[in-house]
Each structure stands twice: as structure tokens, then as C-alpha cells.
Design an enzyme around this catalytic site. Structure first.
Site, PDB file in Angstrom:
ATOM      1  N   ASP A 469      41.298  -9.712  77.249  1.00 24.01           N
ATOM      2  CA  ASP A 469      41.289 -11.080  76.702  1.00 24.01           C
ATOM      3  C   ASP A 469      42.286 -12.015  76.839  1.00 24.01           C
ATOM      4  OD1 ASP A 469      41.112 -13.251  74.432  1.00 24.01           O
ATOM      5  OD2 ASP A 469      42.876 -12.118  73.180  1.00 24.01           O
ATOM      6  N   LYS A 470      42.828 -13.157  76.437  1.00 24.35           N
ATOM      7  CA  LYS A 470      43.163 -14.614  77.690  1.00 24.35           C
ATOM      8  C   LYS A 470      44.332 -14.733  76.763  1.00 24.35           C
ATOM      9  CE  LYS A 470      41.927 -18.868  77.755  1.00 24.35           C
ATOM     10  NZ  LYS A 470      43.151 -19.415  77.213  1.00 24.35           N
ATOM     11  N   PHE A 588      36.240 -22.768  59.381  1.00 24.14           N
ATOM     12  CA  PHE A 588      35.907 -22.483  61.044  1.00 24.14           C
ATOM     13  C   PHE A 588      35.316 -20.961  61.121  1.00 24.14           C
ATOM     14  CE2 PHE A 588      37.214 -20.192  64.841  1.00 24.14           C
ATOM     15  CZ  PHE A 588      36.746 -21.218  65.762  1.00 24.14           C
ATOM     16  N   LYS A 612      37.523 -31.183  63.113  1.00 27.98           N
ATOM     17  CA  LYS A 612      37.896 -30.890  64.362  1.00 27.98           C
ATOM     18  C   LYS A 612      37.035 -29.232  65.495  1.00 27.98           C
ATOM     19  CE  LYS A 612      41.464 -27.780  63.736  1.00 27.98           C
ATOM     20  NZ  LYS A 612      41.667 -27.312  61.964  1.00 27.98           N
ATOM     21  N   THR A 724      36.982 -14.136  77.314  1.00 29.57           N
ATOM     22  CA  THR A 724      37.520 -14.637  76.550  1.00 29.57           C
ATOM     23  C   THR A 724      36.767 -16.041  76.224  1.00 29.57           C
ATOM     24  OG1 THR A 724      38.919 -16.492  76.600  1.00 29.57           O
ATOM     25  CG2 THR A 724      37.842 -16.574  78.550  1.00 29.57           C
ATOM     26  N   GLY A 725      36.997 -16.236  74.860  1.00 33.76           N
ATOM     27  CA  GLY A 725      35.839 -17.396  74.015  1.00 33.76           C
ATOM     28  C   GLY A 725      36.799 -18.989  74.179  1.00 33.76           C
ATOM     29  N   ASN A 843      39.537  -9.880  66.750  1.00 41.30           N
ATOM     30  CA  ASN A 843      38.160 -10.056  67.909  1.00 41.30           C
ATOM     31  C   ASN A 843      37.765  -9.191  69.041  1.00 41.30           C
ATOM     32  OD1 ASN A 843      40.769 -12.100  69.129  1.00 41.30           O
ATOM     33  ND2 ASN A 843      38.755 -13.476  69.762  1.00 41.30           N
TER      34      ASN A 843
END
Length: 1194
Positions: A469-470, A588, A612, A724-725, A843
Site C-alpha cells: 500500500d502507499k 464517503f 468534497k 493504492t487508491g 482496506n
């Protein structure tokens, strides 16, 4: 329904309302009817659950109390269940069969104790370990079950044990109490119905969460207080009536007040879709939707709230008989269900040991058959000619089986009975070495490394792919607001910090409308909770680091969010206070990629939508006519700098429009099926025609040591994929900054994009063709794919994508979902790669659990990933030491221990076989039962166990030369070839021991017990020298184990020689006084070790490996400038991947097309040709004909 002026409801109306709800929900009094959904509840169905508030009887027959039990055994079933588990393994069944055969006196060549003793000892060790672990689980369960909690029964607050809580009970919590089961909130000490909970035990997140009581439980007329029984205040001491929710008091004072309609239990801790319906006098409230915000789950803690109470909906244990006749029992709480038993992971070493064991078993069967036939032939021919052998003329029908079964018992020790216990023991020590490593402690947070899975440490040394992951893994997850673009004006570009930009400060001071609206969205479009500290400062409790950064930035720009009271938000801007009422929160989700709040300005009554989210989730919904090009350019510019971007927007709503939408939102919120999908559809109806206000840019800095760690692990031949997302450009910039991708002029990035199947197919073709034809180094070529294109590729072009995965050593996957992360891990595993997944958030859990090795970082997103992982570390940089030091040492030690275990068993077995040729192939044992049992349990087990301390190279050398990890990745130390070497060594040593012992002591020179003890002495001396030869670094423990064990051998045999009934009376005393004994032992050692030493010296001197070179340098103290290239061996191909036909587009050169050009068909970004590694260069996988690996069909 009529309510009297004093607030009372007639008994007739009450009974009518309860009867109607019981009919609708299948309530009490109808248990014999099959259409009652409560009675039909079964794991095989998807029925709902109906929990009657404070109605004890309705749930007692179906649902057990809140008793927690994580134990596997009890006093009655421990022995049979544990034995069943142990004998479910094939190897244990085999050893049990051998032990039972030895009870047959006609065929057993030795005393049955020689097998039963080690077998019982090993089973006892395993059983003791299981019992010890289960006892500690029992103590933990008892502590939780016997904890005192408050419940309200018959209007009185009473103390009971947590295990006695039933569904529908109202549980009363005080500040800092632990929640005993899953509750639906119905009241808190806060007038607005808010409470704060700490969920660290549930998801590892340390920030407090807000929970609110359902809207149906708020705003009840105070005149209903007269319904409360006076005894409640007299006996429960909960406080004054004015400080308690009226609904709570009403619940306490009446027999039945409502029903909660909820789904059957599940393990999703972030979702709870249910409905609440209150009975008279609250019938006008009708159906009230419940979400996870209205619950407090088991093992959470109540914080900063005087008291709270809730209805138990899921308890500890659930027991029922399902429609298929099965009896089921499990923990119903979300925490209990999420603690599922993980699937055991089989390491590559374990798989190889299983194969070698199978090969030895086949060899053993062949030997037994050959010797059995030879024995029967010799018996029928030569044996009957000997005067001292008296065979009966007519034997029983099973006579032909006697000799083969004898040899089966003799050869059974080919497979060492203690190998599993030995491996389990040393693997447990490997895990402790990781936890004891002071160099892997994160001193910033005092977080040590932790090994949850103790069985896969050696796999760390064979990792080939790391999927990471980032955010929070490569970066610190500490967000800092850096730049912004408001209404087309860029702030912070000159100074690098927008908060210090004079133009922005002047715009705030002058009250620019665009800037004020932008800051308002930053301040209140979130789920942040402002808490005033004792010093008077405002402390923000945020569930997202991005939200925390935005709220702090808005506060520094004088838009201070300072209070949240129920649905009222208060903002202080300069000297004025602005109040907003929150009407709805559009939360979200990973699918929507945005969040919105609907607020009402308390000054002018206007209803406003604030939003946002990601640029692709906000910009396409801009109002018609608004230019968004400037915002798109801002997003691209900030992404090129590696900054995280969010787009902010708002929209003013008409009263009628909101009211109409609110009805649809309420209806969607109350559905139990597909609630998330319906809510997303309803939200989409409102989130359009937005006025784009601007773009924020947040910096998430790299962790210390990340570039160096990735560079070092790349030298070790490990490939990296980033999942990554984040946006594509942001991910690319982070990849460049942390050495994920080589910078200019070497790096090549190949882009896979497209929104349709045809576009993705063409993009895959071009990238695949480029990967096959490029001359750059594999580490310098990476492909980049986003989540949309990845979904199409995995669905329609999976085989082609697998081919690309095989060719690529680096990949950057952007905008991917948790399920896509797990799919990518599965693809690499299907190609027979050893994968390691590392992440820090919830996640990442699916990816971590899917990988061969899961590593979690104990980060700012909580401990959910760390708890689901096999190993947890404090920072990414510790991954280097985890793999290179602990992984490599564990693999080397396990490889030696497993092969040595087979070697020592084969030596003694071959001697037995050779002895049969001079004993009439009769299956007679050379060694007595005591010697065989002591050989397996004491003489040879202790020295090999201390091999866990052996280090072929120092830790510093291993870290400086990571390329030597290839020997572990390629399985150079444990494979059929190395095992054949140990097999040959055991055969050679058996020949040496047997020939020298027999010629020195046999043929009427001495009795058989003396020959046996001489041969056994030769084995023990040989193995002491073998251990010495194979040990690279000596400690006091190793010397004590090797030479102390040799001394113990003589002490034990002297003791037995002093016992007349032992069968060895005076033998060792006589042997030790004979010079011929010591000469024989010397000859055995010299003849057995001479060729081994000569071969080892030749290889070390004339054909040294890279490890030998480093060992020599360590001994001489000289530096190693270069080790050259270590070329991996190509793996055998069992199944070819059928690539998609690749057609090159006409009039196009795909190799030199820029990656991020304006062309929609851009495929790559070229930085120039690459250069080879200095120390390590793996075999190129870019050959168009030799790329394929052992891939499985997907």
C-alpha cells in the site's frame, strides 16, 4: 391513537398496538407456527431477527446468554478430541500403525517401547502445548464472562454477570466501561444523545468515535415522565429525571416498548442496517432506520460520557438447530464473528519436506518388498539347511507376511518421528527472535515487531514479490496542508505553504466570498469532533488524517470549527460565530469517492449541500457552464508534486427540493436489503449541478528509510508492486521518490488505460509488446494501471494480464479497491511466486490475508491490518531486516534441520538393512530397544535443535550484500538435489560404520551387544563431527549441545551397563577399557569424515559460492567490493500461458510514445536505456519465448 391530556395512553390502545406489532413481526405466543420468523431463524436462511426491547421471554428459548467461549476443549472431550486432531495427520497415523504392529510379538524385531516411547512423548508434548494454550483462553473467557455489568429489569437497575445478558436486555454503561455485547443505543447522558467510544480493540483506531441515539428516541414530551416508577429512582441511583432520556425511563418502566428489526449476525464492523419501531405511546415515530452510528459494539469502551445505555441485539453464544438438522454454535457479536480462524498457510519449505517425505516413504516400501521377498526365499532355501534354525514344516497362512512386516518395522525410522515437533519448536523460536529484536523497535511509538503466525518464518527468506500500500505504509500518513487553488487562483506555489501565502491571508482578511465558502467546506464537511481540552485549546478527533489536516488548516486561516452540539455546528470566523444545523450526512464510500453534508444556515435558513472528494467524483458533476479546466490543471500540477488532492464544491438547495429528496433518503435508509446501493442512488440525485470552489493539496511525506529499503530489497531480487487508491500522477511521483521506479534517464513507465474493453485490449497489447522488445533492465520497466482498466483486464483479458505480470518486476496500480488488491495477490500466487503483502489500514486486510505472508504496519490508521497480518512492524524500513536477516536465517536453519533429521534416521536404518544380509535376511535388529529409543529422543535431537543459533554470515554482511538472498529464493539449500546429497552421505556413513564395526568385532570376536554398541558409538561420533562441520558460528550452547551430548551418551550407557537387568550389563565398561574400541571409533570418524572434509575443502577453495567468498572475507576481515552476478535458474514450465494475439498498430511506434501525453493512446514514458546492477542481476524475464512460469489456470 388517543393520548390523554396527562400523557397516558388507554390500556385498550396499548394492547391493540402491541397485538398489531406482534402479528406483523411474529412475536411472542406463536412459537408453534412455522411462519414465525423468529422460530424459523437458521444459519441456512437469510431471515431477519426481531429483538423485543426488554422482553426477556421472547429470546430465551432461541438465544443463549452472553457467554463467551473461545476454548477448543473441555475436561471431558480434551483427550479424545486432541487425539483425533493429532491422528488426523497422515504421518501420525503411519507412526501409530507401526507402533501397533510392534505389539505383535511374532514380527517385532525390538521392544515396542522403542516406538511407543518416542510416540507418546511427542504426542504428550503436543497435547500439553494445546492444553496450556486452551487453559489461558479459558482464564481470559472466565474473566470476561464473570465481569459485573448493570442491566435494567422491572424498572430497577441491577448487577449481573456479563454472561447472563439476554437479547432485548437494556444494558447500562458508565464512563470507561467496556461494552459486554453489541448494543443499540437508546440513551446517553448528553442532552443531544451523543456518546464517545474508543474502538481500538475492534479496529485498532485510537481516535474516539461518536455514536448517537436513534432519532425516534429523541424529543419526547417531558410530560411522559410521570410514567416512571418511583422505585426506579429509589433503588437504581441513576440521577435526576431531568438528566435522563425520557425514552430510556419509559423503557425501564413498562413491560414491552418496541422491536428492533435487524439482519442475522455478520462480521462487518462498519455496517449495521436495521430498523427500530416503538410501541405506544411512541407509535407516531413509526419506522426509524438504524446504522452503525447508532450502535456500540463489544469490546469498545465508553469515553468522555457519563453514562449510556443500549439494547442487546447480538450476544456471545448462539445455539440452535437449523433446518438441515445441524446443531450450530458461534459468537454472534461482530467482534466474535470477525475473529474467524485463518486458513493455515503452507510454506514452500513445508511443501518440499512433504514431497521428500513421500519420496522416502516410496523408497521404504520398495526396500521392504525387496527384502521381504529375499527373506522368504532365503528361509525356504538356505535357512532350512542350518542345524540351528528350526522352522516348522507347515506354518500359518500369514507366514509370508512375517518377514516383510519385520522389515517394515525396521525401516520405519527412515521417516523421523520427531521432525514435526522439532520444526514446530524451532519455528516458535524464530518468531521469538523477531519479537526480541531490539533493532526492529519503533522508538517513536515504542512499537516492537510481533509475529502472530509462528509457522511461516522461513517463507520470509523466499519472498519474490512485495505488494505494498502507499498511504501510511510508504508514507507517514501525517497530512500537512500545503497548497490550494480557489476559484482559479493558485496559493502556495511560491512559498510551498499556502498558509503563509500573503495573497490568501489578505483574501481571508478582506472576506472574499469564494475563499470564505472554500474554508467553510474545509471546516464542516467532515465527521470531525472538536473537543475542548483542560487548557482551553480545541483538539480535533478525526477518523481521517485528510479531514484532520483540512480542519486544522481552516482554523489557521481563522475559520475555527470549535463546537458540535448534537446537529448544531458552530464556527468562529474572526469575531463572529456562525451556526449550521446538519440535516443529513452523505457518507464517503470507496465507490462514491466523495462525501457530502446537507446543512441549514441558522442565520438565513438557507439549505446548502457541501461536498468534497476525488476529482473524478466531483468535477464531472459541475454545474452547466462552469469552467473546470483550471481545476483539472491544478489537480495535475499537485499530483506531479506527489500531493494528495481533494476537490471542494457546494450547491444551494430549494426547500421543496430538499424535502422531496429527504423522503427518498429516509426510505432508502430504512431498507435492510442493498441499503448501500440504494443510498448511493439517492445521493446521486442530489449531488449534481455543483459549484466547484477549488482544490486542496495535502502532503503525505515518505517514512524514513523507505527509498533505501526498497533499493536494498531490489538488489535482493525482490519485485515491487504498489497498490493504492490514490491518483495516478500522485502514485507515480511517490514511486519515483522512493526508488520504486528508476529515475531519469533509465526508467520506463508503460500505461494501461481505457474505459472500454477494446481500449483496454489495445493498451494491453502495446504494453506487452513493449515489455517483450525493450532492452532496458527489468527493474527499470514498470506498467501503470488504474482501477477501471484493471477491472476490465481481470474480467475479460485475465490470461494476458497474467502474462504481463510474469514479465514485469514493477507495477503501479492506482485507484484500486480492496478486492482488486486481493485479486492481484492471487494472480501472482497462481504463477508460483512467493508473495508478501504489506499495509496499514483496514482496506489492506484482504490483500494481507490473501498473500503467502502478510505484514501489517502499526500505523495511524489503527491496528486492523497489524492484527490480521502474520507479522506486524512499526515502520516500513523494518521490512528489510525482517526479510534479509530473520527470513534468511530461518530458511537456512530449517533447511539444515529438516535434512539432518532425515540423515540421522537414514544412517541407523541403513545399518539395520546391511545387518540383515549377514543375519539371514530375517529382519533381526542389530540395536536393542533402549538404544534405538535413546538415539531418536536424546542422542541426536538436542544438538540439531541448537542449530537455531547458527549464522552462516553476520547480520552486517547480510545487510550489505542482499543479493545473496537469491540462494533462499531459488531454494538452493533445500531441494531434491541437496537432499540427495544428504541421502548419499547417510548411505556412505552407514557403510563405513557397518563395515568397520563388523570387521573389528563380529564373527565370534565378541557378542552381538558389543557390536551394536560399537556401531552406535560410531554413529554418535560421526554426527558430532557432522554437526561441527555444518555449524558456521559457535556459541557456548552449541559446544555444550554437541560435545556435552557426546559425553552424555557415555554416561547414559555406563549407567545402563551397571544394571544387570538392562541387557547391557558391563558392556560399556569393557569396551572403554579396550584400545581396539577407541581405534575403531577413530577409524570410523576418519573414514567417514575424510572424504566429506576433502570435498568441502575443494569446493571452498576452487569452486566457492558467493556465500563462501563472504565467509572468507569475514574471517580475514577484508571488504568485498563486488560479488558479480548471481543468475537464477529457470524454473520448469508445467503449463504455458496462452497469450492473446498481439497486433502492432499501423503507422505507430509504441515504444517511443510518451506516457502522460495528451494522446488518449499514450502508452509509455521513456527516460532512456538502462544499465545493469552492480552486484545482482536476475535473469531477464523479457524474452518473448522464455517468460513463462509454473502458472495455474485462473
Amino acid at each position: 391513537m388517543a393520548i390523554s391530556p396527562n400523557g397516558e395512553t388507554s390500556e385498550r390502545e396499548r394492547e391493540r398496538g402491541e397485538r398489531r406489532h406482534r402479528t406483523e413481526y411474529g412475536g411472542r405466543g406463536r412459537k408453534k407456527k412455522m411462519n414465525n420468523p423468529v422460530i424459523k431463524l437458521c444459519a441456512c436462511s437469510t431471515m431477519k431477527r426481531y429483538v423485543y426491547i426488554k422482553d426477556d421471554e421472547s429470546s430465551h428459548d432461541l438465544y443463549c446468554a452472553n457467554r463467551i467461549s473461545n476454548t477448543k476443549y473441555n475436561v471431558l472431550n480434551f483427550l479424545p478430541k486432541n487425539l483425533w486432531e493429532q491422528f488426523s495427520r497422515f504421518m501420525n497415523q503411519y507412526f501409530l500403525l507401526i507402533a501397533c504392529l510392534q505389539l505383535w510379538s511374532l514380527i517385532t524385531p525390538v521392544n515396542p517401547a522403542s516406538t511407543w516411547g518416542p510416540l507418546i512423548f511427542i504426542f504428550a508434548v503436543s497435547a500439553t502445548k494445546e492444553a496450556w494454550d486452551d487453559y489461558h483462553r479459558y482464564l481470559s473467557d472466565r474473566k470476561a464472562n464473570e465481569k459485573e455489568v448493570w442491566v435494567v429489569r422491572q424498572g430497577i437497575k441491577t448487577h449481573i454477570q456479563a454472561q447472563d445478558i439476554r437479547l432485548g436486555n437494556i444494558v447500562w454503561l458508565r464512563e470507561n466501561d467496556e461494552v459486554p455485547c453489541d448494543l443499540v443505543l437508546i440513551g446517553t447522558s448528553d442532552p443531544q444523545g451523543v456518546c464517545y467510544v474508543e474502538t481500538a480493540a475492534l479496529d485498532g483506531e485510537t481516535d474516539l468515535k461518536t455514536r448517537v441515539i436513534p432519532s425516534a428516541c429523541m424529543g419526547i414530551d417531558l410530560e411522559l415522565l410521570h410514567k416512571i416508577k418511583a422505585s426506579f429512582f429509589a433503588e437504581s441511583s441513576v440521577g435526576s429525571p431531568s438528566s435522563i432520556s425520557v425514552v430510556v425511563l419509559f423503557f425501564f418502566s413498562t413491560p414491552m416498548q418496541g422491536v428492533i428489526e435487524c439482519p442475522v449476525p455478520d462480521k462487518d464492523i462498519r455496517r449495521f442496517n436495521a430498523n427500530l419501531r416503538l410501541f405506544p405511546p411512541f407509535i407516531d415515530n413509526d419506522l426509524c432506520p438504524l446504522t452503525i452510528k447508532n450502535t456500540i459494539l463489544q469490546s469498545c469502551y465508553l469515553r468522555n460520557t457519563e453514562w449510556a445505555c443500549g439494547v442487546a441485539v447480538y450476544t456471545g453464544k448462539f445455539l440452535y438447530s437449523c433446518c438441515q438438522g445441524h446443531i450450530a454454535k458461534w459468537n454472534e457479536t461482530k467482534l466474535g464473528m470477525s475473529r474467524g480462524i485463518p486458513e493455515p498457510k503452507l510454506t514452500a519449505v513445508d511443501a518440499m519436506i512433504d514431497k521428500l517425505t513421500g519420496a522416502i516413504f516410496v523408497f521404504q516400501i520398495v526396500v521392504v518388498m525387496v527384502l521381504g521377498v529375499a527373506g522368504n526365499v532365503w528361509k525356504d532355501t538356505e535357512a532350512r539347511k542350518q542345524w540351528y534354525v528350526q522352522y516348522p514344516e507347515d506354518g500359518p497362512w500369514y507366514e509370508l507376511l512375517v518377514i516383510p512386516l519385520r522389515f517394515e518395522l525396521l525401516c520405519s525410522i527412515m521417516i523421523p518421528i520427531s521432525i514435526k515437533v522439532s520444526l514446530d519448536l524451532v519455528k516458535g523460536l524464530y518468531a521469538k527472535f523477531i519479537e526480541w529484536d531490539n533493532k526492529m523497535i519503533d522508538h517513536e511509538t515504542s512499537t516492537p515487531a510481533h509475529a502472530t503466525n509462528t509457522a511461516i518464518s522461513e517463507d520470509l527468506g523466499q519472498v519474490e514479490y512485495i505488494l505494498t500500500d502507499k498511504t501510511g505504509t510508504l508514507t507517514e500518513n501525517r497530512m500537512i496542508f500545503r497548497r490550494c487553488c480557489i476559484n482559479g487562483i493558485f496559493y502556495g506555489n511560491e512559498t510551498g505553504d499556502a498558509l503563509k501565502d500573503a495573497r490568501l491571508l489578505n483574501a481571508v482578511a478582506s472576506g472574499s466570498p469564494n475563499v470564505i465558502r472554500f474554508l467553510t467546506v474545509m471546516a464542516i464537511c467532515n465527521t470531525v469532533i472538536p473537543v475542548q481540552s483542560k487548557s482551553g485549546n480545541i483538539v480535533y478527533k478525526a477518523q481521517s488524517q485528510d479531514e484532520d489536516a483540512l480542519v486544522h488548516a481552516a482554523a489557521q486561516l481563522h475559520m475555527v470549527f470549535f463546537n458540535k452540539s448534537g446537529n448544531i455546528l458552530e464556527i468562529k470566523f474572526n469575531a463572529s460565530i456562525i451556526r449550521y444545523e446538519v440535516l443529513e450526512i452523505l457518507e464517503f464510500t470507496s465507490d462514491r469517492k466523495r462525501m457530502s453534508v446537507v446543512v441549514k444556515d441558522c442565520q438565513n435558513g438557507k439549505i446548502i449541500l457541501l461536498s468534497k472528494g476525488a476529482d473524478e467524483a466531483i468535477l464531472p458533476y459541475a454545474a452547466a457552464g462552469q469552467q473546470t479546466r483550471t481545476f483539472i490543471e491544478a489537480v495535475e500540477q499537485y499530483a506531479q508534486l506527489g500531493l494528495r488532492t481533494l476537490c471542494l464544491a457546494w450547491c444551494e438547495l430549494e426547500e421543496d427540493e430538499y424535502q422531496e429528496w429527504s423522503l427518498m433518503f429516509k426510505e432508502a435508509s430504512s431498507t435492510l436489503v442493498d441499503r448501500e446501493w440504494r443510498l448511493a442512488e439517492v445521493c446521486q440525485r442530489l449531488e449534481h449541478d455543483l459549484e466547484i470552489l477549488g482544490v486542496t493539496a495535502i502532503e503525505d511525506r515518505l517514512q524514513d528509510g523507505v527509498p533505501e529499503t526498497i533499493e536494498t530489497l531490489r538488489k535482493a531480487g525482490i519485485n515491487f508492486w504498489m497498490l493504492t487508491g490514490d491518483k495516478q500522477n500522485t502514485a507515480i511521483q511517490i514511486a519515483l521518490s522512493c526508488n520504486f521506479v528508476s529515475p531519469e534517464p533509465k526508467g520506463q513507465l508503460l500505461l494501461i488505460d481505457g474505459k472500454t474493453e477494446d481500449e483496454v485490449r489495445r493498451s494491453l497489447e502495446r504494453v506487452l509488446l513493449t515489455m517483450k522488445t525493450t532492452t532496458s533492465e527489468p527493474k527499470d520497466v514498470a506498467f501503470v494501471v488504474d482501477g477501471w482498466a484493471l477491472e476490465i483486464a481481470l474480467k475479460h483479458y485475465r490470461i494476458t494480464f497474467i502474462e504481463l505480470a510474469i514479465l514485469s518486476r514493477t507495477a503501479i496500480c492506482c485507484r484500486v479497491t480492496p478486492s482488486q488488491k486481493a485479486q492481484l495477490v492471487e494472480i501472482l500466487k497462481s504463477c508460483d511466486y512467493r508473495t508478501l503483502a504489506i499495509g496499514d489500514g483496514g482496506n489492506d486486510v484482504r490483500m494481507i490475508q490473501q498473500a503467502d505472508i502478510g505484514v501489517g504496519i502499526s500505523g495511524r490508521e489503527g491496528l486492523q491490518a497489524a492484527r490480521a497480518a502474520d507479522y506486524s512492524i512499526g515502520k516500513f524500513r523494518f521490512l528489510k531486516r525482517l526479510i534479509l536477516v530473520h527470513g534468511r536465517y530461518s530458511y537456512n536453519r530449517t533447511a539444515f534441520l529438516s535434512q539432518y533429521s532425515f540423515y540421522k534416521s537414514l544412517v541407523i536404518c541403513f545399518i539395520q538393512i546391511f545387518f540383515s544380509f549377514i543375519s539371514g535376511v530375517s529382519g533381526t535388529s542389530l540395536f536393542n530397544s533402549v538404544s534405538l529409543m535413546a538415539y531418536n529422543v536424546f542422542y541426536t535431537s538436542v544438538p540439531v535443535l541448537v542449530s537455531v543459533l547458527d549464522k552462516d554470515l553476520s547480520e552486517e554482511t547480510v545487510m550489505q550484500h542482499p543479493q545473496i538472498l537469491f540462494y533462499c529464493q531459488a531454494g538452493r539449500l533445500l531441494n531434491p538435489s541437496t537432499f540427495a546429497g544428504w541421502f548419499g552421505r547417510s548411505l556412505f556413513h552407514a557403510i563405513v560404520v557397518f563395515v568397520i564395526s563388523i570387521h573389528a568385532y563380529a564373527y565370534e570376536k565378541s557378542e552381538m551387544e558389543e557390536v551394536s554398541l560399537v556401531a552406535l558409538s560410531g554413529c554418535i561420533w560421526l554426527q558430532a563431527f557432522v554437526m561441527t562441520l555444518e555449524t558456521n558460528s559457535f556459541t557456548i550452547l552449541q559446544h555444550l549441545a554437541i560435545w556435552g551430548n557426546l559425553i552424555a551418551f557415555y554416561i547414559i550407557n555406563w549407567i545402563f551397563s551397571a544394571i544387570p537387568a538392562s541387557g547391557m550389563y558391563t558392556i560399556m565398561f569393557r569396551l572403554c577399557r579396550q584400545p581396539s574400541y577407541w581405534i575403531t571409533v577413530f577409524l570410523i570418524v576418519a573414514a567417514g569424515m575424510g572424504p566429506i572434509l576433502s570435498l568441502k575443502f575443494f569446493r571452498y577453495t576452487y569452486r566457492p559460492s558467493k556465500i563462501n567468498i563472504l565467509q572468507q572475507a569475514e574471517r580475514l576481515g577484508g571488504p568485498i567490493l563486488s560479488l558479480g552476478n548471481i543468475e537464477p535458474q529457470a524454473r520448469s514450465v508445467e503449463k504455458e500461458v496462452s497469450p492473446m494475439s498481439i497486433t502492432q498498430p499501423k503507422n505507430r511506434n509504441p515504444v517511443f510514445e510518451p506516457l502522460l501525453s495528451d494522446s488518449p493512446n499514450a502508452t509509455r514514458r521513456s527516460f532512456g536505456a538502462g544499465t545493469p546492477f552492480d552486484f545482482f542481476q536476475s535473469q531477464s524475464r523479457l524474452s518473448s519465448s522464455s517468460y513463462s512460469r509454473n502458472c495455474k489456470d485462473n
